[in-house]
Motif scaffolding. Structure first.
Motif, PDB file in Angstrom:
ATOM      1  N   ILE A   1       0.839  -1.207   0.000  1.00  0.00           N
ATOM      2  CA  ILE A   1       0.000   0.000   0.000  1.00  0.00           C
ATOM      3  C   ILE A   1       0.873   1.255   0.000  1.00  0.00           C
ATOM      4  O   ILE A   1       0.620   2.199  -0.756  1.00  0.00           O
ATOM      5  CB  ILE A   1      -0.940  -0.010   1.223  1.00  0.00           C
ATOM      6  CG1 ILE A   1      -1.923  -1.172   1.119  1.00  0.00           C
ATOM      7  CG2 ILE A   1      -1.693   1.317   1.329  1.00  0.00           C
ATOM      8  CD1 ILE A   1      -2.821  -1.324   2.324  1.00  0.00           C
ATOM      9  N   THR A   2       1.910   1.285   0.832  1.00  0.00           N
ATOM     10  CA  THR A   2       2.785   2.466   0.891  1.00  0.00           C
ATOM     11  C   THR A   2       3.524   2.672  -0.427  1.00  0.00           C
ATOM     12  O   THR A   2       3.722   3.811  -0.858  1.00  0.00           O
ATOM     13  CB  THR A   2       3.797   2.323   2.038  1.00  0.00           C
ATOM     14  OG1 THR A   2       4.527   1.090   1.900  1.00  0.00           O
ATOM     15  CG2 THR A   2       3.107   2.338   3.372  1.00  0.00           C
ATOM     16  N   VAL A   3       3.930   1.576  -1.074  1.00  0.00           N
ATOM     17  CA  VAL A   3       4.595   1.696  -2.372  1.00  0.00           C
ATOM     18  C   VAL A   3       3.628   2.244  -3.409  1.00  0.00           C
ATOM     19  O   VAL A   3       3.993   3.116  -4.223  1.00  0.00           O
ATOM     20  CB  VAL A   3       5.152   0.332  -2.825  1.00  0.00           C
ATOM     21  CG1 VAL A   3       5.591   0.370  -4.290  1.00  0.00           C
ATOM     22  CG2 VAL A   3       6.326  -0.081  -1.951  1.00  0.00           C
ATOM     23  N   ALA A   4       2.377   1.763  -3.399  1.00  0.00           N
ATOM     24  CA  ALA A   4       1.379   2.265  -4.335  1.00  0.00           C
ATOM     25  C   ALA A   4       1.133   3.762  -4.134  1.00  0.00           C
ATOM     26  O   ALA A   4       1.062   4.534  -5.095  1.00  0.00           O
ATOM     27  CB  ALA A   4       0.074   1.485  -4.165  1.00  0.00           C
ATOM     28  N   PHE A   5       1.014   4.187  -2.871  1.00  0.00           N
ATOM     29  CA  PHE A   5       0.835   5.606  -2.586  1.00  0.00           C
ATOM     30  C   PHE A   5       2.039   6.421  -3.054  1.00  0.00           C
ATOM     31  O   PHE A   5       1.883   7.521  -3.605  1.00  0.00           O
ATOM     32  CB  PHE A   5       0.613   5.832  -1.089  1.00  0.00           C
ATOM     33  CG  PHE A   5      -0.766   5.451  -0.626  1.00  0.00           C
ATOM     34  CD1 PHE A   5      -1.854   5.595  -1.465  1.00  0.00           C
ATOM     35  CD2 PHE A   5      -0.978   4.954   0.654  1.00  0.00           C
ATOM     36  CE1 PHE A   5      -3.128   5.249  -1.055  1.00  0.00           C
ATOM     37  CE2 PHE A   5      -2.244   4.605   1.084  1.00  0.00           C
ATOM     38  CZ  PHE A   5      -3.324   4.752   0.227  1.00  0.00           C
ATOM     39  N   ALA A   6       3.250   5.888  -2.830  1.00  0.00           N
ATOM     40  CA  ALA A   6       4.456   6.604  -3.255  1.00  0.00           C
ATOM     41  C   ALA A   6       4.527   6.748  -4.773  1.00  0.00           C
ATOM     42  O   ALA A   6       5.054   7.742  -5.277  1.00  0.00           O
ATOM     43  CB  ALA A   6       5.697   5.877  -2.736  1.00  0.00           C
ATOM     44  N   ILE A   7       3.990   5.766  -5.495  1.00  0.00           N
ATOM     45  CA  ILE A   7       3.991   5.839  -6.965  1.00  0.00           C
ATOM     46  C   ILE A   7       2.965   6.864  -7.449  1.00  0.00           C
ATOM     47  O   ILE A   7       3.192   7.588  -8.441  1.00  0.00           O
ATOM     48  CB  ILE A   7       3.698   4.455  -7.568  1.00  0.00           C
ATOM     49  CG1 ILE A   7       4.848   3.497  -7.252  1.00  0.00           C
ATOM     50  CG2 ILE A   7       3.496   4.549  -9.076  1.00  0.00           C
ATOM     51  CD1 ILE A   7       6.181   3.904  -7.819  1.00  0.00           C
TER      52      ILE A   7
END
Length: 199
Positions: free
Chosen positions: A45-51
């Motif tokens: 989830i955090t990686v998706a938000f960062a993208i």
């Protein structure tokens, strides 16, 4: 006598391969595999938000330059703020869970080491330098905790980041992405050479 014990330990540690060390360390993480799965989910989830953050910034800049619309711009900014807040919240939860997992794993390792030391004879204990056993139980296990909470997590997170970035690049412009991918084997080969000759 103490010197002999230290030399034996050094020889044993130097003969162990990286794969064997990783297997031994993963053995202590198996009882907490459910917690690690949850951490991995939060990491996704955090990686998706960062993208999504740079994508929304790009959309906002396009609105300002090419087709200025305050309503659309405010919507993008609101989504950006929400993504940043949610990303930080999930990252905070992930950090708390990782620290808790690390402490639980280290507790099990220290308990196992202490139990192992109790079965040694007095000659073994007396042959050790003063404080070396305490250092093994405390400082060395703290280093192992860093492996679980920092090193391994950073490795997985960076791999996820790289995969997500490549997917987004393919969607935006696959030709430029192909040029970028051609550099990856060179970087991997250079990393291999650095690791091989730095030992």
């Amino acid at each position: 006598m103490a010197k002999k014990f230290d030399e034996d330990d050094s020889k044993r540690m130097n003969t162990m391969k990286d794969g064997d060390i990783i297997k031994r360390l993963l053995h202590y993480a198996i009882p907490f595999k459910k917690e690690f799965v949850i951490v991995f989910f939060f990491m996704l989830i955090t990686v998706a938000f960062a993208i999504f953050e740079p994508l929304l910034l790009g959309k906002s800049i396009d609105v300002i330059i090419y087709d200025y619309d305050p309503k659309v711009l405010y919507n993008y900014l609101a989504m950006l703020v929400a993504i940043v807040l949610l990303g930080n919240a999930f990252n905070y939860i992930q950090t708390i869970m990782l620290n808790t997992l690390g402490q639980n794993i280290i507790y099990n390792i220290r308990e196992e080491i202490f139990t192992h030391l109790e079965y040694h004879d007095i000659a073994y204990i007396n042959g050790r330098p003063t404080g070396s056993l305490v250092t093994r139980v405390t400082n060395d296990t703290n280093t192992i905790s860093e492996m679980y909470t920092t090193v391994a997590v950073s490795l997985v997170r960076n791999i996820l980041y790289l995969a997500a970035i490549l997917v987004v690049l393919f969607v935006l412009n696959y030709k430029i992405t192909l040029y970028v991918i051609t550099v990856i084997p060179v970087v991997l080969f250079a990393s291999y050479l650095f690791r091989k000759f730095s030992i």
